[in-house]
Write a protein that holds these residues in place. Sequence first.
Motif, PDB file in Angstrom:
ATOM      1  N   THR A 488     -18.429  20.373   2.256  1.00 15.86           N
ATOM      2  CA  THR A 488     -17.621  19.362   1.568  1.00 15.86           C
ATOM      3  C   THR A 488     -16.575  19.954   0.640  1.00 15.86           C
ATOM      4  N   LYS A 489     -16.652  21.252   0.318  1.00 16.90           N
ATOM      5  CA  LYS A 489     -15.700  21.828  -0.637  1.00 16.90           C
ATOM      6  C   LYS A 489     -14.269  21.834  -0.104  1.00 16.90           C
ATOM      7  N   TRP A 490     -14.110  21.735   1.210  1.00 17.26           N
ATOM      8  CA  TRP A 490     -12.776  21.726   1.812  1.00 17.26           C
ATOM      9  C   TRP A 490     -12.114  20.345   1.732  1.00 17.26           C
ATOM     10  N   MET A 491     -12.857  19.349   1.249  1.00 15.35           N
ATOM     11  CA  MET A 491     -12.386  17.969   1.281  1.00 15.35           C
ATOM     12  C   MET A 491     -11.569  17.617   0.038  1.00 15.35           C
ATOM     13  N   ALA A 492     -11.038  16.392   0.023  1.00 10.68           N
ATOM     14  CA  ALA A 492     -10.253  15.911  -1.111  1.00 10.68           C
ATOM     15  C   ALA A 492     -11.149  15.690  -2.318  1.00 10.68           C
ATOM     16  N   VAL A 493     -10.563  15.885  -3.500  1.00  9.29           N
ATOM     17  CA  VAL A 493     -11.282  15.602  -4.734  1.00  9.29           C
ATOM     18  C   VAL A 493     -10.410  14.683  -5.593  1.00  9.29           C
ATOM     19  N   PRO A 494     -10.946  13.483  -5.958  1.00  7.52           N
ATOM     20  CA  PRO A 494     -12.185  12.913  -5.436  1.00  7.52           C
ATOM     21  C   PRO A 494     -11.944  12.233  -4.093  1.00  7.52           C
ATOM     22  N   TRP A 495     -13.025  11.815  -3.458  1.00  9.38           N
ATOM     23  CA  TRP A 495     -12.883  11.213  -2.125  1.00  9.38           C
ATOM     24  C   TRP A 495     -12.084   9.924  -2.167  1.00  9.38           C
ATOM     25  N   GLN A 496     -12.159   9.195  -3.287  1.00  9.79           N
ATOM     26  CA  GLN A 496     -11.464   7.900  -3.361  1.00  9.79           C
ATOM     27  C   GLN A 496      -9.947   8.055  -3.264  1.00  9.79           C
ATOM     28  N   SER A 497      -9.408   9.164  -3.782  1.00 13.34           N
ATOM     29  CA  SER A 497      -7.958   9.337  -3.744  1.00 13.34           C
ATOM     30  C   SER A 497      -7.468   9.522  -2.316  1.00 13.34           C
ATOM     31  N   ASP A 498      -8.276  10.144  -1.465  1.00  8.45           N
ATOM     32  CA  ASP A 498      -7.917  10.302  -0.069  1.00  8.45           C
ATOM     33  C   ASP A 498      -8.121   9.001   0.694  1.00  8.45           C
ATOM     34  N   THR A 499      -9.269   8.351   0.467  1.00  9.62           N
ATOM     35  CA  THR A 499      -9.565   7.103   1.165  1.00  9.62           C
ATOM     36  C   THR A 499      -8.484   6.056   0.927  1.00  9.62           C
ATOM     37  N   SER A 500      -8.030   5.915  -0.307  1.00 12.46           N
ATOM     38  CA  SER A 500      -7.032   4.884  -0.621  1.00 12.46           C
ATOM     39  C   SER A 500      -5.615   5.315  -0.275  1.00 12.46           C
ATOM     40  N   SER A 501      -5.469   6.538   0.246  1.00 12.99           N
ATOM     41  CA  SER A 501      -4.147   7.022   0.665  1.00 12.99           C
ATOM     42  C   SER A 501      -4.006   7.054   2.179  1.00 12.99           C
ATOM     43  N   CYS A 502      -5.100   6.797   2.909  1.00 11.97           N
ATOM     44  CA  CYS A 502      -5.088   6.903   4.367  1.00 11.97           C
ATOM     45  C   CYS A 502      -4.651   5.587   4.976  1.00 11.97           C
ATOM     46  N   LEU A 503      -3.375   5.504   5.275  1.00 11.22           N
ATOM     47  CA  LEU A 503      -2.786   4.255   5.737  1.00 11.22           C
ATOM     48  C   LEU A 503      -2.333   4.402   7.192  1.00 11.22           C
ATOM     49  N   SER A 504      -1.528   3.480   7.632  1.00 12.46           N
ATOM     50  CA  SER A 504      -0.986   3.533   8.990  1.00 12.46           C
ATOM     51  C   SER A 504       0.505   3.256   8.928  1.00 12.46           C
ATOM     52  N   ALA A 505       1.227   3.746   9.961  1.00  9.46           N
ATOM     53  CA  ALA A 505       2.660   3.490  10.088  1.00  9.46           C
ATOM     54  C   ALA A 505       3.390   3.746   8.778  1.00  9.46           C
ATOM     55  N   TYR A 506       3.234   4.960   8.247  1.00 11.28           N
ATOM     56  CA  TYR A 506       3.897   5.305   6.988  1.00 11.28           C
ATOM     57  C   TYR A 506       5.416   5.143   7.086  1.00 11.28           C
ATOM     58  N   ARG A 507       5.965   5.524   8.231  1.00 10.36           N
ATOM     59  CA  ARG A 507       7.407   5.390   8.416  1.00 10.36           C
ATOM     60  C   ARG A 507       7.675   4.229   9.378  1.00 10.36           C
ATOM     61  N   THR A 508       8.567   3.345   8.977  1.00 12.14           N
ATOM     62  CA  THR A 508       8.766   2.122   9.763  1.00 12.14           C
ATOM     63  C   THR A 508       9.336   2.391  11.147  1.00 12.14           C
ATOM     64  N   PHE A 509       9.965   3.559  11.367  1.00 13.46           N
ATOM     65  CA  PHE A 509      10.503   3.823  12.697  1.00 13.46           C
ATOM     66  C   PHE A 509       9.395   3.936  13.735  1.00 13.46           C
ATOM     67  N   SER A 510       8.172   4.187  13.292  1.00 13.02           N
ATOM     68  CA  SER A 510       7.082   4.376  14.257  1.00 13.02           C
ATOM     69  C   SER A 510       6.274   3.111  14.489  1.00 13.02           C
ATOM     70  N   GLY A 511       6.669   2.004  13.885  1.00 16.44           N
ATOM     71  CA  GLY A 511       5.964   0.756  14.114  1.00 16.44           C
ATOM     72  C   GLY A 511       5.322   0.227  12.846  1.00 16.44           C
ATOM     73  N   GLU A 512       4.820  -0.999  12.935  1.00 21.30           N
ATOM     74  CA  GLU A 512       4.242  -1.651  11.762  1.00 21.30           C
ATOM     75  C   GLU A 512       2.794  -1.246  11.530  1.00 21.30           C
ATOM     76  N   TYR A 513       2.067  -0.914  12.595  1.00 18.96           N
ATOM     77  CA  TYR A 513       0.635  -0.649  12.474  1.00 18.96           C
ATOM     78  C   TYR A 513       0.216   0.752  12.944  1.00 18.96           C
ATOM     79  N   LEU A 514       0.925   1.304  13.887  1.00 19.34           N
ATOM     80  CA  LEU A 514       0.568   2.600  14.450  1.00 19.34           C
ATOM     81  C   LEU A 514       1.745   3.552  14.329  1.00 19.34           C
ATOM     82  N   PRO A 515       1.485   4.850  14.262  1.00 22.11           N
ATOM     83  CA  PRO A 515       0.208   5.554  14.287  1.00 22.11           C
ATOM     84  C   PRO A 515      -0.598   5.332  12.999  1.00 22.11           C
TER      85      PRO A 515
END
Length: 654
Positions: A488-515
């Motif tokens: 687990t030491k290779w993971m984000a600290v804390p886990w919540q900051s990574d979980t709440s940052s993991c979204l989809s379609a960050y850039r609108t050119f790639s679609g509304e939901y994917l990737p």
Amino acid sequence: MNLSDVHAVSIYPAIGVARVGNSPEHFLGPTIPGQIATDPDDFRDGKGRIKRQAAKFFIYAHDKAGNIIGELNDSHGVSIDWKVDVANKKSSWYNFDIALDIPTAAGLYDADGNSTPDGLPVLSQKRNQDFLGDDRNLLMIEARAKHITGSNTNTEGGKYELKGTIGRQKTPVYLGELQTDNVGRLVFLGGMGHSASFTAPVTPLVTFANNQGWHDDTCDGPVDAVVTLPDGRELTAEGAWVITAPPNFAVGVQAFSTGYDLLRDVASRLHTDLVLEEPAFYADIYPVFTNLSINQWVNAGALREFGWGSLHDFKNEALIERLKDKSEANLAFRQAIFGCFRDPAFEVMDAAAWPPLYGDAITFNVNSTNPRNWYAITGLKYGYLREWAAGNFRLDDPPKYRTWEQLSPIEQAEGLTEAALEETLGGPFHPGCEFTWPMRNAIMYKSDRPFRIKRRTNEQEDFGVAISQEIVLAKGGPLDGSSPGDITKWMAVPWQSDTSSCLSAYRTFSGEYLPTFWPARVPNDVLTEDDFNHLKQPSTDPVAQLDYFSPGRRKKWLRSYIFTEDGGFIGGASIQARMAGVNKFVEEWGKIGIVTKKELPAPPPYLPQEVWVETGRSIDDPIPMLRGLDAAKTLKETTKQQPDWMQVNPRYLR
């Protein structure tokens, strides 16, 4: 089982997965492959708190030939002395910048994701560099080895606790505790999901992975046991490993590529005899397709492409029949489907291929040519798909529900490992949920035993000022054997900051939901309880009723944290507002919804019977733009340190 035939013993699962929760109550993780965890209260206690997922460990006996001949427990008159040793080393380890085993980390691609002949390797520096020398030991939360024996030990909790401290103030941190069940099997409970700053003054979260001065209560470490037989023989069990991970926010939804897929791929590289010449349809091929379709419940783009009623609804019986057809007349169809999948050789850029996931090297630069911007299934699975496309596969029976008692000893033992890893992520690793990129490297495992993590005999916590690909992949490096906390030491600290940052379609050119990144554990778009209740009502207007099922009706799982109710970002493109949402999530993550399986009673033919619904959500207040002037100042200063793409458009967090 004749105890005189017992020659050796092993612990199963080889890798067990526990999950944090803010409730003292718990439920047991899955133990039979294909059968998901269940809880009558939708995984919450009477106060609405999220229950912890416990990992259970079993002892299995081998005869002289190495065959598994049965489980050993207290009912056989044996005595089992369990020992667990876990740690959290995130704050004392190096930053997560990128997966260090890919070409980008070696400098073969520049910061924009384009091939370069003279790039510099990625160097990941230490976290919390104000701790020097021996003081760095203060950053390791170590719960020294704890023993437990007997049946029904500590079933009420509060004893056999695994605790450590962190920081110069030696702040106590609870990492979990041990119990045994009614026949002496080990039950491991992880932490309570508590994350905090251990510095004064308290610093807010400012990034998705490397928050200085912060800790969480995930952990990992070895599980060992000594078994005493009635005849007095003492047998030291082949050890296992336990990992405490973030909650499973979508129970029963498997990832496009699971942790079991990943470790099965590693095992096939260590033991080539495990590679099947003729894969089986239901066991080896069909799960690749169904894992695409099951993600319709956590991402609206997956609903459109692979969900109910779509052209690639791999739960559709007519489509299944075509997939099973190995005739030459069906060759073009099979080859066309195979051609939709991204080649894990990563030789060319293939943005439109399946699965629709960001990859380990994602830069979000529209001009990037790095093939690893996108994710591919494992080499083993891709090879099986190639055989399937050529018609070289056998038709096996569809999986059937079987009880524990109906399984043979070897099916029980090996199934425990498979079941534990089925609902973990096999990638992409940026960094991930339960574990990250080191787990796909064969050097991590015992050479003679698939899925068994190799122990490190000479613990080493310092590999210099910074680590690089050359260091981490070398013999004797940080992957060459593990000690408590090394997964687990290779993971984000804390886990919540990574979980709440993991979204989809960050850039609108790639679609509304994917990737997307990993919606199977961190949902993007969900079917709400309100819409589920509408679906349950009889309707004379099927089109209107289907609207409640449609992608456009799905709500953002992170609404009120990162998104508004209508799906827009709170605060628009402001990185300060985004990080304010992340800080809110670390405080109130237990109020977010859990996606669980429900059934529509007597559904009309245009709706499925099984649906996955967001349950238990208790947050409805919009996020304040910022939490105080100090936080605003810190976030503003930190924004200057973010990668160039974030400075150009701070809307995109990663």
